[in-house]
Design an enzyme around this catalytic site. Sequence first.
Site, mmCIF file in Angstrom:
data_model
loop_
_atom_site.group_PDB
_atom_site.id
_atom_site.type_symbol
_atom_site.label_atom_id
_atom_site.label_comp_id
_atom_site.label_asym_id
_atom_site.label_seq_id
_atom_site.Cartn_x
_atom_site.Cartn_y
_atom_site.Cartn_z
ATOM 1 N N PRO A 16 0.836 -1.202 0.000
ATOM 2 C CA PRO A 16 0.000 0.000 0.000
ATOM 3 C C PRO A 16 0.871 1.252 0.000
ATOM 4 O O PRO A 16 1.855 1.318 0.724
ATOM 5 C CB PRO A 16 -0.769 -0.117 1.321
ATOM 6 C CG PRO A 16 0.068 -0.983 2.196
ATOM 7 C CD PRO A 16 0.819 -1.915 1.290
ATOM 8 N N CYS A 100 3.055 3.269 9.799
ATOM 9 C CA CYS A 100 3.249 4.601 9.229
ATOM 10 C C CYS A 100 4.135 5.455 10.161
ATOM 11 O O CYS A 100 3.835 5.600 11.342
ATOM 12 C CB CYS A 100 1.907 5.289 8.996
ATOM 13 S SG CYS A 100 2.126 6.913 8.217
ATOM 14 N N LYS A 139 0.274 -4.571 9.483
ATOM 15 C CA LYS A 139 1.545 -4.241 8.814
ATOM 16 C C LYS A 139 2.368 -3.434 9.807
ATOM 17 O O LYS A 139 1.917 -2.388 10.266
ATOM 18 C CB LYS A 139 1.276 -3.455 7.535
ATOM 19 C CG LYS A 139 2.529 -3.126 6.755
ATOM 20 C CD LYS A 139 2.173 -2.772 5.307
ATOM 21 C CE LYS A 139 3.377 -2.341 4.486
ATOM 22 N NZ LYS A 139 3.789 -0.976 4.762
ATOM 23 N N GLY A 201 10.539 -4.430 1.828
ATOM 24 C CA GLY A 201 11.614 -3.464 1.998
ATOM 25 C C GLY A 201 12.721 -3.588 0.981
ATOM 26 O O GLY A 201 13.425 -4.591 0.936
ATOM 27 N N ASP A 202 12.815 -2.579 0.092
ATOM 28 C CA ASP A 202 13.922 -2.442 -0.866
ATOM 29 C C ASP A 202 13.943 -3.493 -1.975
ATOM 30 O O ASP A 202 14.983 -3.671 -2.608
ATOM 31 C CB ASP A 202 15.287 -2.466 -0.145
ATOM 32 C CG ASP A 202 15.432 -1.321 0.830
ATOM 33 O OD1 ASP A 202 14.672 -0.348 0.715
ATOM 34 O OD2 ASP A 202 16.306 -1.411 1.708
HETATM 35 C C1 LIG Z 1 4.590 7.237 -0.956
HETATM 36 C C2 LIG Z 1 4.443 6.124 0.030
HETATM 37 C C3 LIG Z 1 3.228 5.947 0.659
HETATM 38 C C4 LIG Z 1 3.067 4.896 1.583
HETATM 39 N N1 LIG Z 1 1.835 4.693 2.136
HETATM 40 C C5 LIG Z 1 1.632 3.605 2.935
HETATM 41 C C6 LIG Z 1 0.332 3.271 3.405
HETATM 42 O O1 LIG Z 1 -0.667 3.937 3.090
HETATM 43 N N2 LIG Z 1 0.211 2.184 4.219
HETATM 44 C C7 LIG Z 1 1.289 1.407 4.580
HETATM 45 O O2 LIG Z 1 1.125 0.435 5.311
HETATM 46 N N3 LIG Z 1 2.512 1.681 4.118
HETATM 47 C C8 LIG Z 1 2.711 2.751 3.302
HETATM 48 N N4 LIG Z 1 3.953 2.983 2.784
HETATM 49 C C9 LIG Z 1 5.050 2.039 3.087
HETATM 50 C C10 LIG Z 1 5.155 0.954 2.009
HETATM 51 O O3 LIG Z 1 4.011 0.132 1.989
HETATM 52 C C11 LIG Z 1 6.390 0.064 2.232
HETATM 53 O O4 LIG Z 1 6.289 -0.522 3.509
HETATM 54 C C12 LIG Z 1 7.685 0.860 2.164
HETATM 55 O O5 LIG Z 1 7.696 1.725 1.040
HETATM 56 C C13 LIG Z 1 8.914 -0.065 2.097
HETATM 57 O O6 LIG Z 1 8.786 -0.947 1.001
HETATM 58 P P1 LIG Z 1 9.564 -0.679 -0.405
HETATM 59 O O7 LIG Z 1 11.034 -0.602 -0.081
HETATM 60 O O8 LIG Z 1 9.197 -1.837 -1.251
HETATM 61 O O9 LIG Z 1 9.062 0.628 -0.924
HETATM 62 C C14 LIG Z 1 4.147 4.034 1.885
HETATM 63 C C15 LIG Z 1 5.375 4.237 1.244
HETATM 64 C C16 LIG Z 1 5.533 5.250 0.327
HETATM 65 C C17 LIG Z 1 6.853 5.411 -0.369
#
Ligand SMILES: Cc1cc2nc3c(=O)[nH]c(=O)nc-3n(C[C@H](O)[C@H](O)[C@H](O)COP(=O)(O)O)c2cc1C
Length: 317
Positions: A16, A100, A139, A201-202
Amino acid sequence: MRIGNLEIDSPVRLAPMAGVTNASFRLVSKECGSALITSEEIDATGLVRHTDRSEQIATFHPTERPLAMQLLGNDAETLVEAMEVLQERGADIIDINMGCPMPKITRSGKGSALMRDVPATALILRALRRSCQVPLTIKIRGGWDMQHLNAVEVAQMAESEGVDAITVHPRTRSQRFAGRAPWQIIRDVVEAVNIPVTGNGDVTSYSEALQMMAETGCSSVMIGRGALGQPWVFNPDFEGWNVERQREYRERAIARHMELIRTFYPEGRYSLLQVKRHLSYYARGMRSVRECRRTIFAECDTRDEAWTTFRHFWDAA
Ligand SMILES: Cc1cc2nc3c(=O)[nH]c(=O)nc-3n(C[C@H](O)[C@H](O)[C@H](O)COP(=O)(O)O)c2cc1C
């Protein structure tokens, strides 16, 4: 992977992201291979008050199922009421945001602040579990900060309160998105509970997702930022194709995403911003990426103009 009574076909799925994972992006990700998709975080108070913003975020298309809908809140009664609204509308999974890191969210005790008071959060999850008919998931992050790395404790508490699955983004709240995500914490959680754990993550490719599963033992992986401008990351075959086939697939996915934006959102500020933002992500890797992005943002007043401009740069790339 199985979450509660729900069988999920593919282990690699969209995370998300507020402001990004609306119906159009969720659907193009689903069509590329993300079997389960999750809404952006929906503020529980806003939803029970039916604010325009919460209603907009909570809107989904019938073809999006199975859909997890994520709630943000810290008051058990309000969360239960909001959960019932979403359940009634057809949510297949209710996910509680406990990760968050934004100060405006944590200041009011929501998001990752829920990890600070484990007994109070247990009561919230207990209340939700009592009335939630669909799978209930959470989460979380690694913890509040490096002095409070309590993902394992929170996960065990959640399991004992009847939560069906857990997603772990192992950075702490204070790390926000800095440094590399410490995958070891995902492994620690996997070893501590008997319910499915999703790592996050990443991860920027399907093969990295498989690597995360192998290294941590998690049963699925969520990809967030790594899916921006490349929803084909969810296709298990994509990396094995030659450049021409990949380009053809990418081109089709981008066009489909633009079509979905047109279908869901009438011409206007929101729709135009979606087109510009996502085309700018899709421009990544082009030789003239800067010029493409500048022209789209500075010179295009309609979705058609932005799309024609993108196509011009794409064809020349
Ligand atoms: C722009 C943005 C908005 C996000 N909004 C949410 C959210 O609404 N709910 C949530 O659980 N995590 C949110 N996250 C966190 C992501 O779901 C994820 O945990 C985080 O980006 C790390 O994963 P990644 O390295 O694959 O990006 C958000 C991340 C970004 C960058």
